[in-house]
Design an enzyme around this catalytic site. Structure first.
Site, PDB file in Angstrom:
ATOM      1  N   GLY A 254       1.093  -1.139   0.294  1.00 36.47           N
ATOM      2  CA  GLY A 254       0.110  -0.609   0.515  1.00 36.47           C
ATOM      3  C   GLY A 254       0.933   1.329   0.319  1.00 36.47           C
ATOM      4  N   ASN A 255       0.234   1.920   0.138  1.00 38.69           N
ATOM      5  CA  ASN A 255       1.167   3.991   0.378  1.00 38.69           C
ATOM      6  C   ASN A 255       0.348   4.526   1.325  1.00 38.69           C
ATOM      7  OD1 ASN A 255      -1.379   5.743  -1.184  1.00 38.69           O
ATOM      8  ND2 ASN A 255      -0.813   4.433  -2.715  1.00 38.69           N
ATOM      9  N   ARG A 256       0.636   5.729   1.440  1.00 42.05           N
ATOM     10  CA  ARG A 256       0.322   6.770   2.484  1.00 42.05           C
ATOM     11  C   ARG A 256      -0.722   7.622   2.224  1.00 42.05           C
ATOM     12  NH1 ARG A 256       4.033   5.780   6.542  1.00 42.05           N
ATOM     13  NH2 ARG A 256       6.271   5.256   6.437  1.00 42.05           N
TER      14      ARG A 256
END
Ligand code: CTP
Ligand code: CA
Length: 229
Positions: A33-35
């Site tokens: 995932g990412n932020r």
């Protein structure tokens, strides 16, 4: 701000905004995932609706955010799902704004069962490319349609933020590119953004450090000035 004071200059337009960050599953319990918080995309959707647009918000994982009033929400998880949803609703839209952080890669294999640790070294995670949604939108753009990309850039040894952003706008071929300067606590998971709005016609507007709503207002101002009804 008093919403009654906003111009209703997007009335009659259908806009699609993507928001949040996609997740690419590795096994039933794990993902890459990412932020991205999704706050910028939500601000874009909220401001567009307040200015009279019909808004479809395609949201991948975000922090907990209220659905803006009058906005049609489509929830997705992976980059492939986001691509399908954005292409389905975006093809006929007047404006598509790709504010989502879309994973460039996904694990080539999705394990059917939870991956167990073993005594030896773990197997490497093999990745493959996801489709580039913005590039696909640009390829199929109708003449009067406006496509907006986002880019989070840092300066590096080969050039500053603007240098990379101008190159990305040329590469992407969108009408507008919203550039966030990132690094040192900027843009991700914060309330304020600064950056530039680069237009394919060469216009470059500096967006002063301010709230995500202010950045959204600057984006819709630029869209409204490009839009020929
Ligand atoms: N984007 C997209 N589909 C992808 C990846 C990105 O539509 N698979 C969109 C993003 O939503 C954003 C724009 O493309 O609007 C730019 O994303 P960015 O990650 O900055 O660009 P990339 O071309 O992926 O380049 P980089 O190697 O810098 O990640
Ligand atoms: Ca990328």
């Amino acid at each position: 701000a008093n919403p009654d004071a906003l111009p209703r200059d997007l009335t009659g337009m259908h806009v699609v905004v993507s928001a949040g960050g996609t997740r690419e599953p590795l096994d039933p319990v794990r993902y890459l995932g990412n932020r991205s918080s999704g706050k910028q995309g939500y601000a874009l959707a909220r401001v567009a609706a307040a200015r009279g647009a019909r808004v479809t918000l395609v949201a991948a994982h975000t922090v907990s955010l209220p659905t803006p009033a009058g906005v049609d929400l489509v929830s997705v998880s992976t980059a492939a799902q986001l691509r399908d949803a954005v292409i389905e609703v975006g093809t006929a839209a007047d404006v598509v704004v790709m504010a989502a952080a879309v994973a460039d890669f996904r694990p080539s294999e999705l394990a059917q069962y939870k991956i167990k640790k073993t005594d030896g070294e773990p197997a490497p995670v093999v990745l493959e490319r996801n489709a580039d949604v913005l590039a696909e939108l640009v390829r199929h753009r109708r003449p009067e349609q406006i496509i907006v990309g986002f880019a989070a850039e840092t300066g590096d040894g080969t050039g500053d933020v603007l240098h990379h952003a101008r190159a990305k706008l040329r590469r992407k071929g969108s009408d507008l590119l919203v550039v966030n300067a990132v690094g040192e606590g900027q843009a991700f998971e914060v309330e304020d953004n600064a950056g530039w709005l680069l237009a394919a016609n060469g216009d470059e507007i500096q967006i002063p450090f301010g709230s995500k709503s202010q950045l959204a207002a600057a984006v819709w101002d630029a869209v409204a000035s490009l839009h020929q009804p």
